[in-house]
Structure formats: C-alpha cells, structure tokens
Scaffold this motif. Sequence first.
Motif, PDB file in Angstrom:
ATOM      1  N   THR A  45       0.898  -1.321   0.004  1.00 40.42           N
ATOM      2  CA  THR A  45      -0.172  -0.021  -0.045  1.00 40.42           C
ATOM      3  C   THR A  45       0.972   1.187   0.018  1.00 40.42           C
ATOM      4  O   THR A  45       0.517   2.294  -0.671  1.00 40.42           O
ATOM      5  CB  THR A  45      -0.962  -0.070   1.321  1.00 40.42           C
ATOM      6  N   ASP A  46       1.921   1.043   0.661  1.00 38.59           N
ATOM      7  CA  ASP A  46       2.808   2.240   1.068  1.00 38.59           C
ATOM      8  C   ASP A  46       3.449   2.728  -0.612  1.00 38.59           C
ATOM      9  O   ASP A  46       3.527   3.705  -1.061  1.00 38.59           O
ATOM     10  CB  ASP A  46       3.983   2.239   1.707  1.00 38.59           C
ATOM     11  N   VAL A  47       3.862   1.472  -1.331  1.00 41.97           N
ATOM     12  CA  VAL A  47       4.333   1.648  -2.586  1.00 41.97           C
ATOM     13  C   VAL A  47       3.382   2.397  -3.576  1.00 41.97           C
ATOM     14  O   VAL A  47       3.820   3.192  -4.250  1.00 41.97           O
ATOM     15  CB  VAL A  47       5.032   0.525  -3.061  1.00 41.97           C
ATOM     16  N   ALA A  48       2.197   1.575  -3.515  1.00 38.22           N
ATOM     17  CA  ALA A  48       0.984   2.095  -4.458  1.00 38.22           C
ATOM     18  C   ALA A  48       0.820   3.797  -4.130  1.00 38.22           C
ATOM     19  O   ALA A  48       0.706   4.531  -5.206  1.00 38.22           O
ATOM     20  CB  ALA A  48      -0.125   1.390  -4.233  1.00 38.22           C
ATOM     21  N   ILE A  49       0.584   3.964  -2.993  1.00 37.74           N
ATOM     22  CA  ILE A  49       0.314   5.614  -2.757  1.00 37.74           C
ATOM     23  C   ILE A  49       1.517   6.245  -3.188  1.00 37.74           C
ATOM     24  O   ILE A  49       1.389   7.319  -3.751  1.00 37.74           O
ATOM     25  CB  ILE A  49       0.042   5.600  -1.423  1.00 37.74           C
ATOM     26  N   ALA A  50       2.707   5.939  -3.034  1.00 38.09           N
ATOM     27  CA  ALA A  50       3.828   6.641  -3.244  1.00 38.09           C
ATOM     28  C   ALA A  50       4.029   6.838  -4.903  1.00 38.09           C
ATOM     29  O   ALA A  50       4.306   7.918  -5.203  1.00 38.09           O
ATOM     30  CB  ALA A  50       5.234   6.028  -2.691  1.00 38.09           C
ATOM     31  N   LEU A  51       3.869   5.974  -5.528  1.00 39.10           N
ATOM     32  CA  LEU A  51       3.844   5.767  -6.999  1.00 39.10           C
ATOM     33  C   LEU A  51       2.918   6.831  -7.653  1.00 39.10           C
ATOM     34  O   LEU A  51       3.092   7.565  -8.706  1.00 39.10           O
ATOM     35  CB  LEU A  51       3.925   4.608  -7.594  1.00 39.10           C
ATOM     36  N   ARG A  52       1.529   6.639  -7.034  1.00 38.18           N
ATOM     37  CA  ARG A  52       0.479   7.412  -7.545  1.00 38.18           C
ATOM     38  C   ARG A  52       0.830   8.689  -7.176  1.00 38.18           C
ATOM     39  O   ARG A  52       0.710   9.737  -8.235  1.00 38.18           O
ATOM     40  CB  ARG A  52      -1.003   7.262  -6.731  1.00 38.18           C
TER      41      ARG A  52
END
Length: 183
Positions: free
Chosen positions: A103-110
């Motif tokens: 989730t952290d990765v997905a939010i950061a990439l968005r």
Amino acid sequence: SVVDEEFTSVYPDESVNVLIPLLQRYKMVVVYDADHKLIGQVSAGDLLKKYPLEDGIAGAIEKVITIDASERIVHLRRRMLDDKIARFVVSDQDKYLGIVTETDVAIALRKFREAVTDNHQDHQIRNLIVRDIMSSPLISIERTAKAADVAALMLKKNISSLPVMDNGKLFGVVTRRSLVNAL
C-alpha cells in the motif's frame, strides 16, 4: 459469489465458520440479505473483535523480511512482485526504523506520477528510496503479547501488520490475516 481478489460475499444466516476461510483468502466479505440487498461487510478486524484468540500469538507469527532504508523503491517493488512479499521491516545499521507495505508503494507511486511530468518520470523514479515512503516510527509488539491486545492495537492504529520482537531482536511479523488463520 466472488467479486474480485479483494472481497467476496455471503448471506447473514451463514455461520462464522464460513467467514474464517473466506477472510483467509479475501480482505473483506460483503453480506447480502435474502433479497440480495447489501447489508454490510466483514473484515478480518471485525472478526477479531468478535472472536479474539484466547491464547498467545505464537500460531500467528510469520517470517519477517527486512530491507535497508537506502534501497531504491524500484528494487523494493521488484522484490515484492518476484518473491510475493507484501511487507518489509525497514532497517538501517541494525536499527529498525519503520515498515513498508504494498500500500505504501502504491500510494507513493501514485503521488509521484501526479507530481512529476511524464518525460521525467523514468529517470526521477530511480531516485526514490525506501526511507522516503516507509511508515514510521515502527510500532511493534513483544513475542509474549496476548492476541486480543495485538488485534486491538491493529484496529486502534488501523494497521494490518505488527513486527514481533523477542528481547529487542526482530523475531517475526503478525498480520490480521495470520491472526484469522490462527482462529
């Protein structure tokens, strides 16, 4: 009926014994009445509130993987995909700083894609490191913690996993799903 990989559905007259295996596979179960109207949802957290484990967390502890805080996010994401790892405890010279999840990765990439123009994304994304996106400070529990206390902490802090410490050393990780599996 399965709606997608994240949730499935049941009817309210089905026993809690139906929920346990479903929540071992799906993040959420939606509940319909006899007229097929949506009446609610059940998550692992909801189940753990109602049916906490009576004994310790030993049966819910999973293997934990660490990653260095200075590791590049592109390498982190590759490890997550290749090795099917959902979370890493972030370390820096034998100190545990935080945790980084899918989730952290997905939010950061968005957020990155929204902030950086297309023609600069490929180059600049390589500069992002784990320290930039990890959740910190690290919230952890002791190996001797009671399952009810662990579930309550997860629900209170709205987190899905907690690293387990044993005399100051990282021992494992407990997740909502691993607690449901231990039921």
